[in-house]
Design a protein around this motif. Structure first.
Motif, PDB file in Angstrom:
ATOM      1  N   GLU A 243       0.816  -1.098  -0.123  1.00 24.35           N
ATOM      2  CA  GLU A 243       0.361  -0.595  -0.234  1.00 24.35           C
ATOM      3  C   GLU A 243       0.770   1.173   0.419  1.00 24.35           C
ATOM      4  N   ASN A 246       2.069   1.508  -3.834  1.00 21.32           N
ATOM      5  CA  ASN A 246       1.160   1.652  -4.451  1.00 21.32           C
ATOM      6  C   ASN A 246       0.782   3.652  -4.623  1.00 21.32           C
ATOM      7  N   ILE A 454       2.683  -4.924  -6.908  1.00 24.46           N
ATOM      8  CA  ILE A 454       1.862  -5.213  -7.628  1.00 24.46           C
ATOM      9  C   ILE A 454       1.005  -5.036  -8.602  1.00 24.46           C
ATOM     10  N   ALA A 457      -0.108  -8.673  -7.718  1.00 25.69           N
ATOM     11  CA  ALA A 457      -1.685  -8.290  -6.970  1.00 25.69           C
ATOM     12  C   ALA A 457      -2.458  -8.405  -7.715  1.00 25.69           C
ATOM     13  N   ALA A 458      -2.929  -7.351  -8.587  1.00 21.35           N
ATOM     14  CA  ALA A 458      -3.285  -6.698  -9.540  1.00 21.35           C
ATOM     15  C   ALA A 458      -4.465  -7.920 -10.773  1.00 21.35           C
ATOM     16  N   LYS A 461      -6.209 -10.658  -7.513  1.00 22.63           N
ATOM     17  CA  LYS A 461      -7.328  -9.632  -7.147  1.00 22.63           C
ATOM     18  C   LYS A 461      -8.590  -9.977  -8.537  1.00 22.63           C
ATOM     19  N   ARG A 536     -10.691  -3.316 -13.415  1.00 22.99           N
ATOM     20  CA  ARG A 536     -10.700  -3.004 -12.261  1.00 22.99           C
ATOM     21  C   ARG A 536     -11.983  -2.461 -11.480  1.00 22.99           C
ATOM     22  N   GLU A 541     -11.007  -2.846  -4.491  1.00 21.82           N
ATOM     23  CA  GLU A 541     -10.266  -2.176  -3.623  1.00 21.82           C
ATOM     24  C   GLU A 541      -9.703  -1.139  -4.088  1.00 21.82           C
ATOM     25  N   ASP A 542      -8.998  -0.048  -3.858  1.00 25.24           N
ATOM     26  CA  ASP A 542      -8.272   0.464  -3.708  1.00 25.24           C
ATOM     27  C   ASP A 542      -6.877   0.260  -4.248  1.00 25.24           C
ATOM     28  N   LEU A 543      -7.163  -0.335  -5.813  1.00 26.84           N
ATOM     29  CA  LEU A 543      -6.083  -1.217  -6.555  1.00 26.84           C
ATOM     30  C   LEU A 543      -5.884  -0.328  -7.989  1.00 26.84           C
TER      31      LEU A 543
END
Length: 767
Positions: A243, A246, A454, A457-458, A461, A536, A541-543
């Protein structure tokens, strides 16, 4: 930012009792306790100087103002703040006067403040400041004095003594902690907690394993002796560090945007914010972006990779410019500037920074460079294909100037194009500096690892979000409306695969329409951007938007409307101007319809263009968004693939020969349902000069924004022209026309579709 990178400074009477615990929670290794920390705010106010300001607008060119005249204006301006400070008790000898000028290049909107010293060479000093801030100067542009500023400083010469408290109480002899009286500690003393320190204005608690050192001027420096900086990176939870990075990466892209907006010249960039900035890996993969325009961000990676493929030996300082739709571009007005970022010592290619800005004029057969009647790419403006603006330390601005001015359909605003390109270069340089500073702080290995994390993670998710659909296949179709009145389908079939192997979903656009004889064709990069945007949306989530999401899916895109073939020369390639703005919106609506998560939004950007031989103006106009299971759609908003602002009425009317009569919500235009769609708007503009006007709009019929789950469709949009002689003309969705002074154009944008059926039958209630 990561708090662990900083030193904690507590202030206030109770802060020092909790500082060690708070520092431990934040991962901070050092605490600085000032001798007067308990009364720091009050003490600081007593020490502060008193400032008075004065400003006077000038708006004259630097060459038009004589130094003697400037001196007189400063002398007159400083009289009032000087008098105020003298009246407050400051002797004139204790007042310092600081003079400064707000300067800017003529035609730009953001001045720089230049503090004056004796014998300041104003032009040289301004150019030095401009180069320092933005990395370049406009050598031939006149400099304008925007304003004179005076800062009068009443200097507080006496030192305010801190309040002396009664002697600190002595600690009980049976206290389990070491105890100290701060007044008995001396510079160089050290000890380790746990301990209590009695101060005049607070009590300081030192936890175990924190070392206390008394500095030369009496401050206490507390250091965590068990945790190193490298330990913090290892011990900090992975999710927390992800985070942090990010936000670090996103903040770099956002700062790039601030620089671009401040230094650009055009209304489209400065006011409408029609630009996007992002950072990329050395392989050209999107890592993070600022919250700019989705249709830009999802496509820019293809442009960066095209530059890399054709220029494998990039050098430090190189800058490339491209708007080629077949090399990752969207349409010709969207110009991308790409800058490689190299290691300062090894010269290794580390990253890329890039920004894409919509140039409201880039040539073509109509002002605004999005001609509704275009049939080929050559008619839409100047094609720039991976042009080396700077290469091996050599600038090629004169060459691109010639390209813009001498093309078959040249730009009508070459100087504005060049100014915005310089601003884009400055934005990329800002991003490059910030990325290298990040490497300096955390090391290259850490930054690269976080970039990979990052993106991973995308991928994870998005796979998790798609797995919720189980094993099934869903299809959906919707239609675009051509200038000739034909309906062209866009179709998608989504096959979900929740297993661990292979793509989590296959998005097959087979069945979509063929290449059209118009400019609704959308290249591969545009469709990819729309797909990335929808993926997206699925992640709650705040990605950051990044290309790791693409790894979770497979896209099948046969040749046709959504993948037009490239011809040998631009004149023979299909037109794509509206594919970026209109077809991208419809692709999103079709994907959301297949997923069943939202009704259609207005499905258009309502593109309005006007101008003449000397300028082109462009804007997209907001409308209604589609409702969802969670709630109604929003009214009067830009939706999905665009995220631009409306030009302020004052700017619009000052810079262009128009008058804005109405900009209001179109009440009731959203589709009914359990949750209603958002309403569109009404925008009414009077033209004050003979101009050429272009409209590229959708959802004017016969395909309104669909409702979902029993919700009703939103209302279609309408375009009408009221001639100065009183004649009303209903305009089609895609058209071009000539207007005269007094003609009034009214654009009513579509509403969004509703979600869920309205209740039926009698409704009972009791009081």
């Amino acid at each position: 930012e990561n708090p662990a990178d900083y030193l904690l400074v507590p202030f206030g009477g109770a802060a020092a009792q909790h500082a060690c615990a708070i520092a431990h929670e934040l991962g901070i290794r050092q605490i600085l306790n000032h001798p007067d920390s308990g009364i720091l705010s009050a003490f600081g106010i007593g020490q502060a100087d008193v400032l008075r300001h004065a400003v006077r607008g000038v708006s004259q060119l630097l060459t038009e103002v004589e130094p003697a005249e400037l001196e007189i204006q400063f002398e007159n301006l400083q009289q009032s703040p000087l008098a105020e400070l003298v009246a407050e008790g400051f002797p004139p000898a204790n007042v310092e006067v600081r003079r400064s000028l707000d300067l800017r290049y003529r035609g730009t909107d953001s001045p720089l403040n230049l503090v004056l010293t004796a014998n300041t060479d104003l032009r040289a000093a301004f150019e030095s400041l401009h180069r320092q801030q933005f990395g370049y100067i406009h050598q031939d542009s006149p400099i304008e004095i925007v304003a004179l500023r005076i800062e009068a400083v009443g200097q507080t010469l006496h030192q305010v003594s801190p309040i002396t408290a009664p002697p600190a109480a002595r600690w009980l002899s049976n206290s389990p902690l070491a105890h100290f009286d701060r007044r008995n500690l001396h510079p160089g003393d050290t000890f380790t907690g746990p301990a209590l320190i009695a101060d005049d204005h607070s009590t300081i608690f030192v936890e175990s394993d924190w070392q206390v050192e008394i500095l030369s001027t009496g401050e206490l420096l507390l250091t965590d002796t068990l945790t190193s900086q490298s330990d913090l990176l290892i011990k900090t939870p992975t999710v927390a560090m992800l985070e942090v990075f990010n936000n670090l990466f996103a903040s770099i892209a956002e700062q790039m945007g601030h620089v671009l907006r401040r230094t650009a010249l055009s209304v489209n960039v400065k006011e409408r914010l029609d630009f996007s900035c992002a950072i990329f890996t050395a392989a050209g993969e999107l890592v993070a972006n600022a919250p700019h325009v989705p249709v830009h961000l999802g496509a820019m990676g293809a442009t960066v990779r095209a530059v890399l493929a054709e220029n494998p030996s990039l050098a430090p300082g190189d800058v490339f410019v491209s708007n080629d739709p077949y090399r990752g571009g969207s349409h010709l007005p969207d110009i991308t500037v790409v800058t490689p970022v190299h290691h300062a010592k090894t010269m290794e290619l580390l990253f890329f920074t890039a920004c894409r800005a919509h140039h409201a004029e880039i040539g073509g057969v109509r002002p605004g460079s999005m001609p509704p009647s275009s049939r080929t790419l050559g008619e839409e403006g100047v094609l720039i294909s991976n042009f080396a603006l700077v290469q091996n330390g050599q600038s090629h601005e004169s060459t691109i100037r010639q390209l813009l001015a001498k093309a078959p359909f040249p730009s009508r605003r070459v100087e504005e194009n060049l100014a915005d390109l310089r601003a884009q270069v400055a934005a990329n340089q800002q991003g490059a500096r910030d990325l290298l500073a990040l490497v300096e702080r955390y090391s290259l290995d850490v930054v690269r690892e976080k970039m990979r994390a990052i993106q991973d993670a995308a991928t994870t998710k998005v796979r998790q979000a798609l797995a919720k659909f189980g094993s099934q296949t869903r299809s959906f179709s919707d239609f675009l409306e051509t200038a000739a009145g034909h309906s062209v389908p866009i179709t998608v079939k989504i096959t979900f695969n929740p297993t661990a192997d292979g793509p989590a979903a296959i998005l097959d656009f087979t069945g979509s329409g063929p290449v059209v004889n118009g400019n609704l064709n959308a290249n591969h990069a545009i469709v990819s951007a729309a797909v990335l945007y929808v993926l997206r949306l699925l992640v709650q989530e705040d990605l950051p938007l990044n290309e790791g999401a693409f790894r979770a899916v497979e896209m099948i895109l046969p040749p046709g409307l959504l993948n037009p073939p490239q011809a040998t020369i631009p004149a023979d390639s299909p037109a794509v101007a509206a594919g970026n703005v209109e077809t991208s919106q419809r692709v999103v609506d079709v994907l959301l319809g297949a997923l069943g998560i939202a009704a259609a939004s207005q499905g258009t950007m309502n593109n309005l263009l006007f101008g003449d031989h000397s300028f082109g103006y462009y804007e997209t106009i907001c409308g209604g968004s589609g409702a969802t299971a969670e709630g109604p759609g929003a009214s009067a908003v830009q939706v999905h693939m665009t995220n631009t602002r409306s030009t302020d009425p004052e700017i619009l009317e000052r810079r262009h020969p128009v008058r804005l009569h109405e900009f209001s919500i179109r009440r009731g235009s959203g589709g009914p349902g359990k949750h209603c769609g958002g309403d569109g708007i009404v925008r009414r503009i009077e033209f004050l000069a003979p101009l050429e006007v272009s409209l590229i709009t959708q959802r004017r019929g016969p395909h309104p924004p669909y409702g979902i789950n029993g919700g009703q469709p939103g209302q279609l949009g309408r375009n009408t022209l009221l001639r100065a002689d009183g004649k009303h003309i209903a305009l089609p969705g895609i058209c071009e026309l000539a207007v005269q002074p007094g003609d009034v154009l009214t654009i009513e944008t579509p509403g969004g579709g509703g979600f869920g059926a309205l209740p039926t039958g009698p409704i009972s209630f009791s009081l």
